[in-house]
Each structure stands twice: as C-alpha cells, then as structure tokens.
Design an enzyme around this catalytic site. Structure first.
Site, PDB file in Angstrom:
ATOM      1  N   LYS A  49     -12.082  41.124 -46.913  1.00 19.13           N
ATOM      2  CA  LYS A  49     -11.203  40.455 -48.011  1.00 19.13           C
ATOM      3  C   LYS A  49     -11.498  40.467 -49.484  1.00 19.13           C
ATOM      4  O   LYS A  49     -10.580  40.618 -50.200  1.00 19.13           O
ATOM      5  CB  LYS A  49     -10.737  38.961 -47.389  1.00 19.13           C
ATOM      6  N   GLY A 174      -7.825  52.696 -34.555  1.00 16.05           N
ATOM      7  CA  GLY A 174      -6.704  52.138 -35.452  1.00 16.05           C
ATOM      8  C   GLY A 174      -6.521  50.736 -35.018  1.00 16.05           C
ATOM      9  O   GLY A 174      -5.400  50.405 -34.911  1.00 16.05           O
ATOM     10  N   GLY A 175      -7.559  49.979 -34.840  1.00 13.90           N
ATOM     11  CA  GLY A 175      -7.221  48.512 -34.668  1.00 13.90           C
ATOM     12  C   GLY A 175      -7.367  47.690 -36.026  1.00 13.90           C
ATOM     13  O   GLY A 175      -7.183  48.447 -37.054  1.00 13.90           O
ATOM     14  N   VAL A 230     -11.199  61.601 -29.477  1.00 17.54           N
ATOM     15  CA  VAL A 230     -12.353  62.176 -30.566  1.00 17.54           C
ATOM     16  C   VAL A 230     -13.577  62.854 -29.351  1.00 17.54           C
ATOM     17  O   VAL A 230     -14.014  62.109 -28.510  1.00 17.54           O
ATOM     18  CB  VAL A 230     -13.217  61.085 -31.401  1.00 17.54           C
ATOM     19  N   ASP A 303     -17.549  34.905 -30.221  1.00 16.77           N
ATOM     20  CA  ASP A 303     -17.519  36.334 -30.028  1.00 16.77           C
ATOM     21  C   ASP A 303     -18.218  36.761 -28.615  1.00 16.77           C
ATOM     22  O   ASP A 303     -18.147  37.891 -28.075  1.00 16.77           O
ATOM     23  CB  ASP A 303     -17.846  37.288 -30.951  1.00 16.77           C
ATOM     24  N   ALA A 312     -12.888  34.446 -36.320  1.00 15.42           N
ATOM     25  CA  ALA A 312     -13.858  33.376 -36.834  1.00 15.42           C
ATOM     26  C   ALA A 312     -13.149  32.201 -36.556  1.00 15.42           C
ATOM     27  O   ALA A 312     -13.756  30.918 -36.046  1.00 15.42           O
ATOM     28  CB  ALA A 312     -13.918  33.643 -38.316  1.00 15.42           C
ATOM     29  N   HIS A 436      11.950  25.949 -53.315  1.00 14.75           N
ATOM     30  CA  HIS A 436      12.442  27.096 -53.943  1.00 14.75           C
ATOM     31  C   HIS A 436      12.090  27.472 -55.317  1.00 14.75           C
ATOM     32  O   HIS A 436      11.879  26.615 -56.073  1.00 14.75           O
ATOM     33  CB  HIS A 436      14.000  26.908 -53.946  1.00 14.75           C
TER      34      HIS A 436
HETATM   35  P1  FAD Z   1     -20.985  35.795 -35.497  1.00 10.93           P
HETATM   36  O1  FAD Z   1     -20.268  35.360 -36.622  1.00 10.93           O
HETATM   37  O2  FAD Z   1     -21.338  37.271 -35.093  1.00 10.93           O
HETATM   38  O3  FAD Z   1     -22.507  34.953 -35.565  1.00 10.93           O
HETATM   39  C1  FAD Z   1     -23.459  35.263 -34.684  1.00 10.93           C
HETATM   40  C2  FAD Z   1     -24.892  34.609 -35.410  1.00 10.93           C
HETATM   41  O4  FAD Z   1     -25.861  34.900 -34.329  1.00 10.93           O
HETATM   42  C3  FAD Z   1     -25.199  35.903 -36.179  1.00 10.93           C
HETATM   43  O5  FAD Z   1     -25.701  35.421 -37.494  1.00 10.93           O
HETATM   44  C4  FAD Z   1     -26.630  36.539 -35.547  1.00 10.93           C
HETATM   45  O6  FAD Z   1     -27.664  36.855 -36.580  1.00 10.93           O
HETATM   46  C5  FAD Z   1     -27.031  35.255 -34.819  1.00 10.93           C
HETATM   47  N1  FAD Z   1     -27.894  35.772 -33.613  1.00 10.93           N
HETATM   48  C6  FAD Z   1     -27.554  36.519 -32.677  1.00 10.93           C
HETATM   49  N2  FAD Z   1     -28.568  36.547 -31.665  1.00 10.93           N
HETATM   50  C7  FAD Z   1     -29.489  35.386 -31.851  1.00 10.93           C
HETATM   51  C8  FAD Z   1     -30.810  35.012 -31.535  1.00 10.93           C
HETATM   52  N3  FAD Z   1     -31.274  35.592 -30.427  1.00 10.93           N
HETATM   53  N4  FAD Z   1     -31.232  34.314 -32.234  1.00 10.93           N
HETATM   54  C9  FAD Z   1     -30.995  33.707 -33.359  1.00 10.93           C
HETATM   55  N5  FAD Z   1     -29.649  34.045 -34.137  1.00 10.93           N
HETATM   56  C10 FAD Z   1     -29.098  35.016 -33.318  1.00 10.93           C
HETATM   57  N6  FAD Z   1     -12.354  37.286 -37.912  1.00 10.93           N
HETATM   58  C11 FAD Z   1     -11.413  36.314 -38.680  1.00 10.93           C
HETATM   59  O7  FAD Z   1     -10.839  35.537 -38.106  1.00 10.93           O
HETATM   60  N7  FAD Z   1     -10.566  36.847 -39.783  1.00 10.93           N
HETATM   61  C12 FAD Z   1     -11.033  38.151 -40.335  1.00 10.93           C
HETATM   62  O8  FAD Z   1     -10.548  38.262 -41.454  1.00 10.93           O
HETATM   63  C13 FAD Z   1     -12.055  38.803 -39.949  1.00 10.93           C
HETATM   64  N8  FAD Z   1     -12.366  39.751 -40.280  1.00 10.93           N
HETATM   65  C14 FAD Z   1     -13.451  40.618 -39.856  1.00 10.93           C
HETATM   66  C15 FAD Z   1     -13.533  41.840 -40.446  1.00 10.93           C
HETATM   67  C16 FAD Z   1     -14.756  42.598 -39.689  1.00 10.93           C
HETATM   68  C17 FAD Z   1     -15.125  43.866 -40.514  1.00 10.93           C
HETATM   69  C18 FAD Z   1     -15.246  42.094 -38.560  1.00 10.93           C
HETATM   70  C19 FAD Z   1     -16.560  42.966 -38.155  1.00 10.93           C
HETATM   71  C20 FAD Z   1     -15.088  41.020 -38.158  1.00 10.93           C
HETATM   72  C21 FAD Z   1     -13.932  40.162 -38.649  1.00 10.93           C
HETATM   73  N9  FAD Z   1     -13.664  39.149 -38.092  1.00 10.93           N
HETATM   74  C22 FAD Z   1     -12.871  38.486 -38.628  1.00 10.93           C
HETATM   75  C23 FAD Z   1     -14.276  38.602 -36.732  1.00 10.93           C
HETATM   76  C24 FAD Z   1     -15.370  37.454 -37.035  1.00 10.93           C
HETATM   77  O9  FAD Z   1     -16.088  37.822 -37.993  1.00 10.93           O
HETATM   78  C25 FAD Z   1     -16.006  37.065 -35.913  1.00 10.93           C
HETATM   79  O10 FAD Z   1     -14.776  36.931 -34.787  1.00 10.93           O
HETATM   80  C26 FAD Z   1     -16.857  35.882 -35.967  1.00 10.93           C
HETATM   81  O11 FAD Z   1     -17.724  35.979 -36.853  1.00 10.93           O
HETATM   82  C27 FAD Z   1     -17.375  35.370 -34.765  1.00 10.93           C
HETATM   83  O12 FAD Z   1     -18.325  34.360 -34.891  1.00 10.93           O
HETATM   84  P2  FAD Z   1     -19.536  33.714 -33.926  1.00 10.93           P
HETATM   85  O13 FAD Z   1     -19.912  32.570 -34.508  1.00 10.93           O
HETATM   86  O14 FAD Z   1     -18.858  33.730 -32.400  1.00 10.93           O
HETATM   87  O15 FAD Z   1     -20.583  34.898 -34.428  1.00 10.93           O
HETATM   88  P1  NAD Z   2      -9.799  46.469 -32.252  1.00  8.39           P
HETATM   89  O1  NAD Z   2     -10.076  46.095 -30.562  1.00  8.39           O
HETATM   90  O2  NAD Z   2      -9.027  45.657 -33.042  1.00  8.39           O
HETATM   91  O3  NAD Z   2      -9.596  47.820 -32.228  1.00  8.39           O
HETATM   92  C1  NAD Z   2     -10.228  49.092 -31.663  1.00  8.39           C
HETATM   93  C2  NAD Z   2      -9.304  50.199 -31.590  1.00  8.39           C
HETATM   94  O4  NAD Z   2      -9.948  51.327 -31.343  1.00  8.39           O
HETATM   95  C3  NAD Z   2      -8.209  49.959 -30.578  1.00  8.39           C
HETATM   96  O5  NAD Z   2      -7.022  50.332 -31.200  1.00  8.39           O
HETATM   97  C4  NAD Z   2      -8.728  50.877 -29.553  1.00  8.39           C
HETATM   98  O6  NAD Z   2      -7.747  51.652 -28.816  1.00  8.39           O
HETATM   99  C5  NAD Z   2      -9.296  52.120 -30.378  1.00  8.39           C
HETATM  100  N1  NAD Z   2     -10.366  52.953 -29.876  1.00  8.39           N
HETATM  101  C6  NAD Z   2     -11.094  52.540 -28.994  1.00  8.39           C
HETATM  102  N2  NAD Z   2     -11.873  53.619 -28.457  1.00  8.39           N
HETATM  103  C7  NAD Z   2     -11.555  54.713 -29.243  1.00  8.39           C
HETATM  104  C8  NAD Z   2     -11.857  56.053 -29.401  1.00  8.39           C
HETATM  105  N3  NAD Z   2     -13.010  56.732 -28.499  1.00  8.39           N
HETATM  106  N4  NAD Z   2     -11.431  56.727 -30.035  1.00  8.39           N
HETATM  107  C9  NAD Z   2     -10.246  56.347 -30.826  1.00  8.39           C
HETATM  108  N5  NAD Z   2      -9.719  55.005 -30.751  1.00  8.39           N
HETATM  109  C10 NAD Z   2     -10.637  54.247 -30.070  1.00  8.39           C
HETATM  110  O7  NAD Z   2     -11.587  46.447 -32.771  1.00  8.39           O
HETATM  111  P2  NAD Z   2     -11.949  46.502 -34.079  1.00  8.39           P
HETATM  112  O8  NAD Z   2     -11.063  46.982 -35.192  1.00  8.39           O
HETATM  113  O9  NAD Z   2     -13.268  47.207 -33.926  1.00  8.39           O
HETATM  114  O10 NAD Z   2     -12.250  44.979 -34.524  1.00  8.39           O
HETATM  115  C11 NAD Z   2     -13.227  44.166 -33.664  1.00  8.39           C
HETATM  116  C12 NAD Z   2     -12.549  42.987 -33.966  1.00  8.39           C
HETATM  117  O11 NAD Z   2     -12.936  42.144 -34.784  1.00  8.39           O
HETATM  118  C13 NAD Z   2     -11.239  42.539 -33.488  1.00  8.39           C
HETATM  119  O12 NAD Z   2     -10.607  42.720 -32.297  1.00  8.39           O
HETATM  120  C14 NAD Z   2     -10.942  41.424 -34.419  1.00  8.39           C
HETATM  121  O13 NAD Z   2     -10.771  40.374 -33.221  1.00  8.39           O
HETATM  122  C15 NAD Z   2     -11.754  41.197 -35.271  1.00  8.39           C
HETATM  123  N6  NAD Z   2     -11.513  41.305 -36.527  1.00  8.39           N
HETATM  124  C16 NAD Z   2     -10.444  40.623 -37.192  1.00  8.39           C
HETATM  125  C17 NAD Z   2      -9.898  40.784 -38.499  1.00  8.39           C
HETATM  126  C18 NAD Z   2      -8.914  40.049 -38.827  1.00  8.39           C
HETATM  127  O14 NAD Z   2      -8.719  38.910 -38.223  1.00  8.39           O
HETATM  128  N7  NAD Z   2      -8.220  40.318 -40.143  1.00  8.39           N
HETATM  129  C19 NAD Z   2     -10.289  41.913 -39.063  1.00  8.39           C
HETATM  130  C20 NAD Z   2     -11.442  42.848 -38.529  1.00  8.39           C
HETATM  131  C21 NAD Z   2     -11.996  42.572 -37.335  1.00  8.39           C
END
Ligand code: FAD
Ligand code: NAD
Length: 460
Positions: A49, A174-175, A230, A303, A312, A436
């Site tokens: 973001k 395209g997720g 792909v 997660d 999150a 408004h």
């Molecule tokens: P995580 O945030 O993955 O944290 C897990 C932690 O556990 C990590 O720090 C890891 O180092 C630690 N860990 C793992 N194994 C061990 C171990 N054995 N010992 C010690 N530590 C360990 N969600 C939203 O709501 N809004 C968004 O805009 C959004 N954007 C995203 C964008 C991207 C690119 C990605 C990849 C994800 C996004 N998400 C978003 C999803 C969000 O980041 C996750 O849903 C969230 O972080 C999950 O929280 P969590 O606490 O379950 O795990």
């Molecule tokens: P996603 O599940 O949102 O999207 C994955 C996409 O990849 C799907 O549309 C699926 O059909 C496609 N796909 C799977 N295998 C494929 C293949 N072999 N070839 C082509 N397309 C394929 O997963 P993501 O985009 O990786 O994000 C992971 C998670 O992270 C999300 O589910 C979401 O919960 C979280 N996230 C949240 C935000 C947000 O809240 N703004 C932003 C980023 C990520």
C-alpha cells in the site's frame, strides 16, 4: 521460566493475540524468528500500500489538468519510493515492538519447534507454557510450472523487499496480489500482462466487480489473459519468455520479470517434533471453533489455519477471540463478517454474501445498486465510474452483503460490515445522516436505492 501462553509467530495474528493475552493477565511469551509484524507489515499489506499510494499520486499528478493545475516534468524515482516504503514499514514495526514491550510480552527471537503440549524449543532452550498458540502465517505457493526457479521469476516477497523496477512485468495469477501489482506497475508506465487460470480475474469476488475491474484494467493498457494455462518460463535473448495456452492456442509473452502470485501455503514445515501430529492438511492446521488443534493445549490462528481467510484483520480478530477464551472470557469479535479489499484504482471492497451465494443457500435475495457517478464528492474529485451493490433479504430487508467498486471503497465497506454484524436493514442504514459532500453519502444512497427512495439517482 514458564508462561501461561507461548505464541509462535509475530505477525498481525500473533502479536495481537500476545498483547491481548497480556492485557487479560496471562504471562505471555512471543517467539518470532524474523522481524515482528510478519508478512503483513514486512512483505504484505503495508509495503504494497505504501508503493501503491505513491504510484497513485504519480498518476494523479499526470492527470491534474482536469483541476486546472499544471505539473511539468513529472517523474518517479523507484528506489526513493522504496526507501519511503521501508521507512513506513520501519516506523510501524518499531510501534509493534514498543507495544509488545509496554504490555510486558516477553519477546524471544528464534525458530520455534513444538516438542509437545506446553513445550517449545527455541535454539538450545526449551520454553514451558500452559498453552501454545501457533500463528506462523503463510508463504507464497508456487505452481509446478517449469522454469519458476530462473532468476527474474519473483514472488511478492522479492518485489516488496527489493527496489528494482521492471519495465515489462508478466504476472501469473490474477487474484488480489496479481491485480494490486498490475495496478502499481501500470500506473508507473510498465508493460503488464496478467495470466489468470480461471475464467475471470479476482474469481472469488462478486462477478460484476470482476467484470468491471477487468474492463477498467484493460482500458488502462494492462493485457489480461483469462483461462490461461502457463506451460513454462524460459530465458530468452531479451528477457524471460512465458509460454501459455488459451483455448488450445499457444502464446508467449516476454518480460523482464515474472511475478508468481498464485496463492499462499501455511508455514508449518519443521514446526512440530515428529511425535506431535496436528493432522496437517496440505500443510494447513485444522482447528475447532475455539481454535484448538487436535492436540489439547495447542491452538492455531491466522494464515496457517486450514480454510482461513488469509487477511491480516481476520488473523488479528481470531487471535483476540482465541486468547479471550483461554482467559475464561467470551470471545468479543464477530468472526462471521470479514470485509476484504483490493487496493486498485478505483478501490474494490466486499463484505458478506454475494447474490450468487444467497441464491445457492436458498435465501430470497434482492440487490440494489447505486452508481457513484452521481455522488457530488466523486464528481469534485473526478473519481470516474463506480458502484455500490447491496445484497439484502427480499422479505425483511436485512442487509446480507455489499460489493463496492469506487473511490474510498476500502473505508466505506466498514459501514456495511457494522450494519451486517448488527443485523441491520436497508431502513436502518438509510436513517443515518451522512455529511455532505462526502464519499460516505453513497452508502446512504445505496440503501435508499434498495427502498426505491433514492434522491440523487432515478429509482428503477
Ligand atoms: P504472518 O503475518 O505470515 O506472520 C507469521 C509470522 O510467524 C512470521 O513473522 C514468521 O516469521 C513467523 N514464523 C513462522 N514460523 C515460525 C517459527 N517456527 N518460529 C518462529 N516464528 C515463525 N491482508 C490484508 O488484510 N490486507 C492487505 O492489504 C493485505 N495485503 C497483502 C499483500 C501481500 C503482497 C501479501 C503477501 C499478503 C497481504 N495480506 C493482506 C495478507 C496478510 O499479510 C496475511 O493474511 C497476514 O499477514 C497473516 O497474518 P498471520 O499473523 O497469520 O501470519
Ligand atoms: P489469490 O488466491 O487471491 O489469487 C491467486 C490467483 O491465481 C487466483 O485467481 C487463481 O485462480 C490463480 N492461479 C492459481 N494457479 C494458477 C496458475 N497456475 N496459472 C494462472 N493462474 C493461477 O492469491 P494471491 O493473489 O496470491 O494472494 C494470497 C492471499 O493474500 C489472498 O488470498 C489474500 O487473502 C491475501 N492478500 C490480501 C490483499 C488485500 O487484502 N488487499 C492483498 C494481497 C494479498
């Protein structure tokens, strides 16, 4: 030393749970192998973001003539954008560290391995606790496509920790991640191709949201290929070549980098000693409605949990409920209503059920639609086309879902989340006065549209 609760993982699920547990009087330790904040803060929500915010300001500067403004020589410095991203991440991470300390959570650095109920190994030490809460999150899942090990084939982790800008980006998936990066890169002028396996982008969202976003994204110049399989990625003379099949036709796209965004899998490798069997399902941890795994005293949230909504705020809310129950209290959060947002332009947000889901469940459903083009704040800001679609019970008017594609959708969705959580009807929502001129007026207008009483839109 021993604790009432040992939390493993310091992401939004783990650190929120640890802080709340300490607030509720549990002696709490948090084990994290990396930086606190987890995926969300270090490689997810926040860095994306921060970059998207900058890219959207850049787009706006280029479009500012609409407002009678002139900006000449507008350009961007991607490494400076990344430095700002890292500064934002650092500031928020320091905040989490301070909160953990201030709430007297014992922070332990290292990789945790569960030896059995109440026993966690970190390095040479064995920690003892009455309960263990797993919040180890997830990591990118890569599909079995040949060539994904080539240099230049990246995950969101790579793009969010590096500071290289790629002029040609191919995105597999395209997720949510795929579409947020497509928007970011296209705003900065990159050539972007998205290869999605399903028949539409953002396939888990309301169909109309996907269709509208697909149209708007194509209009901006992103190449979208749906139903794409792909086949392979190879190193070509001029970058990477991605070969894919659509409707039995084989095509290729050349790119400087390939982002793989095809979902995420739970971080559970090596988490437990061999004798601790959590009954993992493809790495994910099954839990009951108290977040307990099949091993008594070991709980899991976020997660890493089987079937979890990978967001999150969902992880954080689960953490609060899990530790509240451990402290003998009622779980305070309503986990049945989870808004989800996509940070594209215009923004997308969704909460509750879609029309299709209601029909499948046999609910007599109706929908109302308000086109945000007639919202005065949207006209002032030249926000363009957008809509709010409200899904409600056809007999009693109770709001069941809302699907938004418009400016500030990610903020407006909160109002619908509150309404759904409280079981409110269209009448309840329409009763509230909105200031408004604001974008939020569109929320009241959408409810009025459902009642056939819209003031600023012709009732259909
Ligand atoms: P995580 O945030 O993955 O944290 C897990 C932690 O556990 C990590 O720090 C890891 O180092 C630690 N860990 C793992 N194994 C061990 C171990 N054995 N010992 C010690 N530590 C360990 N969600 C939203 O709501 N809004 C968004 O805009 C959004 N954007 C995203 C964008 C991207 C690119 C990605 C990849 C994800 C996004 N998400 C978003 C999803 C969000 O980041 C996750 O849903 C969230 O972080 C999950 O929280 P969590 O606490 O379950 O795990
Ligand atoms: P996603 O599940 O949102 O999207 C994955 C996409 O990849 C799907 O549309 C699926 O059909 C496609 N796909 C799977 N295998 C494929 C293949 N072999 N070839 C082509 N397309 C394929 O997963 P993501 O985009 O990786 O994000 C992971 C998670 O992270 C999300 O589910 C979401 O919960 C979280 N996230 C949240 C935000 C947000 O809240 N703004 C932003 C980023 C990520």
């Amino acid at each position: 030393m021993s604790w009432d609760l040992i939390v493993i993982g310091g992401g939004p699920g783990g650190y929120t749970a640890a802080i709340r547990a300490a607030q509720l009087g549990l002696r709490t330790a948090l084990v994290e192998r990396d930086a606190v904040g987890g995926t969300c803060l270090n490689r997810g929500c926040i860095p994306t973001k921060a970059l998207i915010h900058a890219a959207e300001r850049y787009e706006e500067m280029k479009e500012c003539e609409t407002f009678g403004l002139r900006a000449e020589g507008v350009s961007f410095d991607y490494s400076a954008m990344c430095a700002r991203r890292d500064q934002v991440v650092g500031q928020l991470r320091d905040g989490v560290e301070r909160l953990l300390k201030g709430n007297k959570v014992d922070r332990i650095t290292g990789t945790a391995c569960i030896l059995g109920p109440g026993r966690v190994q970190v390095g040479e030490k064995v920690l003892e606790g009455t309960n263990i809460l797993i919040a180890t999150g997830s990591r990118p899942a890569l599909p079995p496509v040949p060539g994904l090990d080539l240099p230049g084939v990246l995950t969101s982790d790579d793009l969010l920790t590096g500071d290289t800008f790629y002029r040609r980006l191919a995105i597999i998936g395209g997720g949510v991640i795929g579409m947020e990066f497509a928007g970011l890169y296209r705003a900065l002028g990159a050539e972007v191709t998205v290869l999605e396996a399903m028949d539409r982008i953002l396939p888990t969202l309301d169909r109309e949201l996907s269709q509208s976003m697909s149209m708007l994204t194509k209009k901006k110049g992103v190449k979208l290929c749906v139903g794409a399989r792909v086949e392979k990625v190879e190193q070509g003379p001029d970058g990477l070549i991605c070969t894919y099949t659509v409707k039995d036709k084989t095509e290729t796209v050349a790119a400087d980098a390939v982002l793989v965004a095809t979902g995420r899998r739970a971080n559970t490798d090596g988490l437990c000693a061999p004798e601790v069997d959590l009954g993992l399902d493809r790495g994910a941890i099954p839990v009951d409605d108290r977040f307990q795994t099949r091993v008594p005293g070991i709980y899991a949230i976020g997660d890493a949990v089987k079937g979890s909504i990978q967001l999150a705020h969902a992880a954080a809310a689960q953490g609060i409920n899990a530790v509240s129950m451990l402290a003998g209290q009622e779980p305070p959060m309503d986990l049945s209503v989870v808004p989800s947002c996509v940070y594209v332009r215009p923004e997308i947000a969704s909460v509750g059920r879609t029309e299709g889901q209601c029909k499948e469940a046999g609910i007599p459903v109706k929908t109302a639609k308000y086109l945000t083009g007639s919202n005065s704040r949207s006209v002032i800001t030249d926000a363009g086309r957008g809509f709010i679609k409200v899904v409600y019970h056809g007999e009693n008017g109770v709001i069941l879902g809302a699907h938004l594609l418009c400016e500030r959708a990610t903020d407006l969705v909160g109002e619908f989340a509150s309404a759904i959580s409280r079981g409110e009807t269209l009448e309840d929502m329409a009763r509230v006065i909105h200031a408004h001129p604001t974008f939020a007026e569109a929320v009241g207008e959408a409810a009025e549209a459902g009642l056939g009483l819209s003031i600023h839109q012709l009732n259909r």
